[in-house]
Design a protein around this motif. Structure first.
Motif, PDB file in Angstrom:
ATOM      1  N   ARG A   1      23.812  -8.520  25.398  1.00 32.37           N
ATOM      2  CA  ARG A   1      23.797  -7.553  24.305  1.00 32.37           C
ATOM      3  C   ARG A   1      24.829  -6.441  24.485  1.00 32.37           C
ATOM      4  O   ARG A   1      24.946  -5.557  23.656  1.00 32.37           O
ATOM      5  N   MET A   2      25.558  -6.476  25.573  1.00 31.69           N
ATOM      6  CA  MET A   2      26.575  -5.450  25.784  1.00 31.69           C
ATOM      7  C   MET A   2      27.719  -5.629  24.801  1.00 31.69           C
ATOM      8  O   MET A   2      28.006  -6.752  24.377  1.00 31.69           O
ATOM      9  N   PRO A   3      28.401  -4.556  24.453  1.00 31.03           N
ATOM     10  CA  PRO A   3      29.572  -4.685  23.571  1.00 31.03           C
ATOM     11  C   PRO A   3      30.625  -5.587  24.200  1.00 31.03           C
ATOM     12  O   PRO A   3      30.827  -5.544  25.417  1.00 31.03           O
ATOM     13  N   PRO A   4      31.277  -6.428  23.385  1.00 26.78           N
ATOM     14  CA  PRO A   4      32.249  -7.380  23.952  1.00 26.78           C
ATOM     15  C   PRO A   4      33.434  -6.712  24.623  1.00 26.78           C
ATOM     16  O   PRO A   4      34.089  -7.329  25.454  1.00 26.78           O
ATOM     17  N   GLU A   5      33.717  -5.465  24.291  1.00 31.11           N
ATOM     18  CA  GLU A   5      34.869  -4.805  24.917  1.00 31.11           C
ATOM     19  C   GLU A   5      34.569  -4.304  26.327  1.00 31.11           C
ATOM     20  O   GLU A   5      35.467  -3.873  27.037  1.00 31.11           O
ATOM     21  N   VAL A   6      33.309  -4.383  26.759  1.00 25.96           N
ATOM     22  CA  VAL A   6      32.952  -3.982  28.122  1.00 25.96           C
ATOM     23  C   VAL A   6      33.168  -5.177  29.042  1.00 25.96           C
ATOM     24  O   VAL A   6      32.545  -6.222  28.890  1.00 25.96           O
ATOM     25  N   TRP A   7      34.069  -5.012  29.993  1.00 23.76           N
ATOM     26  CA  TRP A   7      34.361  -6.083  30.950  1.00 23.76           C
ATOM     27  C   TRP A   7      33.777  -5.713  32.292  1.00 23.76           C
ATOM     28  O   TRP A   7      33.930  -4.597  32.773  1.00 23.76           O
ATOM     29  N   LEU A   8      33.099  -6.656  32.911  1.00 25.68           N
ATOM     30  CA  LEU A   8      32.495  -6.434  34.217  1.00 25.68           C
ATOM     31  C   LEU A   8      33.164  -7.340  35.246  1.00 25.68           C
ATOM     32  O   LEU A   8      33.595  -8.445  34.928  1.00 25.68           O
TER      33      LEU A   8
END
Length: 156
Positions: A130-137
């Motif tokens: 559910r995290m925004p797609p622009e957040v990269w881990l």
């Protein structure tokens, strides 16, 4: 003679818009082992309410703990069409699961209630999805990295 499912799915439903269904797949013959490993891995850890807001050290710890859980895969879909009711979204998500991942059999609620470790893994994975797609881990912070196969998407 009834057929044995290829994969049992533990379902996690997010009942607030955007609606989402996460299905954690487990081979039927590894269900007990998967629950034991998931419960042991997460026994003493505080689970975050949000993956994006969780401390990176906690994310790395949770991902490392979950790596030992034998899974057959993961499927997550979000349905955020406007003016969609929760019942309709759930129906559409379940239909998409059956079409996308044939040979699966969802676990009944009563069965899933006896699997708190796997339920926690499914809930944590749903948070990641559910995290925004622009957040990269980094891989060691991304719970999806524990799955050999996974699908994350949105219903059209």
């Amino acid at each position: 003679m009834p057929r044995c499912p290829q994969v049992l799915c533990l379902l996690h439903w997010h009942g607030e818009p955007p609606y989402g269904l996460t299905a954690l797949g487990i081979a039927p013959d590894r269900l007990t082992e998967a629950e034991e490993k998931a419960a042991a891995a997460l026994a003493d850890l505080v689970l975050p309410a949000s993956w994006a807001d969780a401390d990176p050290a906690l994310r790395r710890l949770l991902v490392a703990a979950c790596r030992s859980v034998p899974t057959a895969g993961l499927w997550h879909v979000t349905d955020d069409r406007p003016a969609l009711t929760e019942d309709r979204a759930r129906y559409d998500c379940l239909r998409a699961l059956i079409a996308e991942w044939p040979g699966t059999e969802p676990l009944l609620t009563e069965e899933a209630d006896r699997l708190p470790g796997l339920t926690a893994v499914a809930r944590l994975t749903a948070l990641v999805c559910r995290m925004p797609p622009e957040v990269w881990l980094e891989a060691e912070e991304d719970l999806l990295d524990i799955y050999d196969t996974y699908t994350v998407g949105t219903l059209p």
